[in-house]
Design a protein around this motif. Structure first.
Motif, short mmCIF file in Angstrom:
data_model
loop_
_atom_site.label_atom_id
_atom_site.label_comp_id
_atom_site.label_asym_id
_atom_site.label_seq_id
_atom_site.Cartn_x
_atom_site.Cartn_y
_atom_site.Cartn_z
N LEU A 184 0.85 -1.18 0.00
CA LEU A 184 0.00 0.00 0.00
C LEU A 184 0.89 1.24 0.00
O LEU A 184 1.62 1.49 0.96
CB LEU A 184 -0.89 -0.02 1.25
N LEU A 216 -15.21 -6.01 3.69
CA LEU A 216 -15.94 -5.05 2.86
C LEU A 216 -17.41 -5.46 2.77
O LEU A 216 -17.73 -6.61 2.47
CB LEU A 216 -15.31 -4.99 1.46
N ILE A 245 -9.68 -7.61 3.75
CA ILE A 245 -8.33 -7.07 3.65
C ILE A 245 -7.72 -7.12 5.04
O ILE A 245 -8.32 -6.64 6.01
CB ILE A 245 -8.33 -5.63 3.12
N TYR A 305 -16.73 3.74 -3.41
CA TYR A 305 -16.31 2.89 -4.54
C TYR A 305 -17.51 2.27 -5.24
O TYR A 305 -18.48 1.86 -4.60
CB TYR A 305 -15.38 1.78 -4.02
N LEU A 318 -6.45 1.79 -4.36
CA LEU A 318 -5.87 2.15 -3.07
C LEU A 318 -4.44 2.66 -3.23
O LEU A 318 -3.88 3.20 -2.29
CB LEU A 318 -5.88 0.94 -2.13
N GLY A 335 -6.03 1.83 7.55
CA GLY A 335 -7.43 1.42 7.59
C GLY A 335 -8.37 2.54 7.19
O GLY A 335 -9.36 2.32 6.48
N LYS A 389 -11.83 5.14 0.71
CA LYS A 389 -11.94 4.72 -0.69
C LYS A 389 -13.16 3.84 -0.90
O LYS A 389 -13.88 3.97 -1.89
CB LYS A 389 -10.67 3.98 -1.12
N TRP A 390 -13.40 2.91 0.05
CA TRP A 390 -14.50 1.96 -0.11
C TRP A 390 -15.86 2.65 0.02
O TRP A 390 -16.81 2.30 -0.69
CB TRP A 390 -14.38 0.83 0.91
N ILE A 433 -8.09 -2.79 -5.22
CA ILE A 433 -6.76 -2.64 -4.61
C ILE A 433 -5.93 -1.63 -5.39
O ILE A 433 -5.22 -0.80 -4.79
CB ILE A 433 -6.03 -4.01 -4.54
N CYS A 445 0.10 -5.90 3.90
CA CYS A 445 -1.28 -5.95 3.41
C CYS A 445 -1.53 -7.26 2.66
O CYS A 445 -0.67 -7.72 1.90
CB CYS A 445 -1.57 -4.78 2.48
N HIS A 496 -7.64 5.05 5.20
CA HIS A 496 -7.47 5.22 3.76
C HIS A 496 -8.36 4.23 3.00
O HIS A 496 -9.07 4.62 2.05
CB HIS A 496 -5.99 5.00 3.40
N ILE A 497 -8.38 2.97 3.42
CA ILE A 497 -9.20 1.96 2.76
C ILE A 497 -10.69 2.25 2.96
O ILE A 497 -11.49 2.16 2.01
CB ILE A 497 -8.85 0.55 3.29
#
Length: 495
Positions: free
Chosen positions: A293, A371, A311, A335, A495, A325, A331-332, A492, A301, A327-328
């Motif tokens: 990442l 997710l 993840i 998404y 990310l 975490g 984004k999610w 991914i 990761c 950051h993910i």
């Protein structure tokens, strides 16, 4: 017999360490008062001793109260009296907390062991009822899944249900998790909690509370709840909080249900987490593939080999896990992948969130992010990433934190229904529920010739496990096929 039962109960609680010998007369008088008794008669010298556990003795004392007309013979009244009786033997919250943190100086494990034993011996954790649950494991390519048919919660009779309808409504406590439940006597429609105690914790410089689940689904199943009655929200502070907890109690994991309907748990109105001293199949699952990442060199990761989309982040530094975490999550939240049915929003309604779980393994902290997406469609009105209709005969309810990690909590109706499915496979007369019939016919066609008395139960149990695996696969946003893997890699890359 009532005097003998009271003495037996006192003997057991002394042995269990709830009170000391010098507390005996005081505790006895408290129980006598609850039972409207004004004297105590010593048991006869030739009395036959009947060794019983605390819950069994308690049941017999409560039955006496019903026979004498002190309480009505239905569940809520009996629970309230039983809880009040056991409260006679449980120290006040301040003393319980003092002892907990005194033992914490020895080790975090010593502290939780003390509190866990207290919660069991005080009959707050309903061990006798929990033992009624049907529990077994089913091997799969992802490890051993845990199956529980939940028989521990007693059913209320029509009289009790009618009383609930007629009972005066009140908003105290606001919900089943609020701290105001500690020591609350209970009422018709709200569980008795006189014998309930909570441990005060400092998490992110705020007070949170540790308690155990009265109907545990796994070893030391605990709940960590907010002092404030605030809605569940998955935020960076959620990650910080669960990681700080496992830093304080490294032998426990802690995770959160997702914060949206359908993919969330049963109580979204009060911010809380669930944890315990148990290693689920998901925690044991290995990496399917790894990735780096950008901007987070201290974080390892991977995508976990699991039917749902997970993840896993690993690092010795919890701060790095929180920022990675976050950051993910960011984004999610926004998404979308139309080709896989993943949309982040419908108008102003959000669909994407995560189920986070923290644990410590050796020097490393782990943060798993599962997710989740709660969209519905005409074909799947209960949820696109939710158990589909063909598995509803086994599991229709939301897939929360416990199921996500690999433990199926299945309805009590299955205890009797699965016996009928076994009879059907064996060619006996069977009353198979309509919703099981197609499945039963498939099993009979597959196993009928080989099925025998000694293996029919094993066959059906394993097939229930396969259905639960299907449930988890339905809940995965990126399926474990070629299109799903490609879609996961596209995320991914983002990310």
């Amino acid at each position: 017999m009532i005097y003998q039962l009271i003495q037996q109960l006192i003997d057991r609680v002394i042995t269990a360490g709830l009170i000391e010998k010098q507390d005996e007369i005081y505790a006895r008088n408290q129980v006598l008062s609850l039972l409207h008794l004004t004297e105590f008669r010593e048991k006869e010298a030739d009395c036959c001793e009947i060794p019983e556990d605390i819950p069994s003795i308690l049941e017999r004392i409560v039955a006496y109260a019903c026979e004498q007309g002190m309480i009505e013979d239905y569940l809520d009244e009996k629970e309230i009296l039983a809880s009040k009786i056991m409260n006679c033997f449980v120290a006040r919250p301040s003393e319980v907390n003092r002892l907990f943190f005194e033992k914490y100086q020895q080790s975090p494990k010593a502290a939780t062991e003390y509190f866990y034993e207290l919660s069991k011996n005080s009959n707050y954790i309903q061990m006798k009822r929990i033992q009624k649950n049907i529990q077994y494991k089913v091997p799969t390519e992802y490890g051993e899944l845990d199956i529980t048919i939940n028989l521990s919660k007693p059913e209320k009779d029509p009289k009790n249900i009618a009383c609930e309808r007629e009972a005066k409504q009140t908003a105290y406590p606001k919900c089943l998790l609020c701290v105001e439940n500690e020591g609350y006597a209970g009422r018709i429609g709200h569980p008795a909690r006189s014998n309930h105690r909570m441990i005060r914790l400092n998490l992110l410089n705020k007070t949170w509370f540790l308690q155990y689940s009265p109907y545990m689904y796994y070893n030391e199943h605990c709940i960590v709840l907010s002092e404030q009655h605030t809605e569940m929200k998955i935020t960076p502070d959620s990650f910080r909080r669960i990681l700080e907890f496992v830093e304080q109690f490294p032998h426990y994991f802690l995770g959160s249900n997702a914060d949206l309907p359908i993919v969330g748990g049963s109580i979204l109105s009060h911010d809380h987490y669930q944890g315990g001293n148990y290693e689920f199949a998901m925690a044991k699952a290995e990496a399917d593939w790894t990735f780096e990442l950008t901007g987070f060199p201290a974080v390892q990761c991977s995508v976990v080999k699991w039917p749902m989309s997970v993840i896993r982040l690993r690092s010795k530094d919890t701060g790095s896990l929180v920022t990675a975490g976050t950051h993910i999550l960011d984004k999610w939240r926004n998404y979308r992948d139309v080709s896989l049915g993943i949309l982040a929003w419908s108008g102003g309604t959000p669909h994407n969130t995560v189920t986070p779980i923290a644990r410590k393994k050796g020097e490393f902290f782990e943060l798993d992010l599962v997710l989740r997406n709660n969209r519905t469609s005409e074909e799947h009105p209960l949820g696109i990433f939710h158990p589909h209709a063909d598995v509803h005969h086994i599991k229709k309810e939301n897939i929360g934190l416990i199921e996500v990690m690999g433990l199926a909590v299945l309805p009590a109706r299955l205890k009797e229904e699965l016996v009928e499915v076994e009879n059907y496979i064996l060619g006996r007369e069977a009353n198979v529920a309509d919703y099981h019939l197609e499945w039963a016919e498939q099993l009979k066609a597959c196993y009928g010739a080989a099925a025998a008395e000694e293996n029919s139960k094993k066959i059906v149990r394993e097939e229930v496990g396969k259905k639960f695996l299907r449930v988890l696969e339905d809940a995965g946003v990126f399926k474990r096929d070629e299109a799903g893997r490609a879609g996961f890699k596209r995320f991914i890359d983002k990310l």
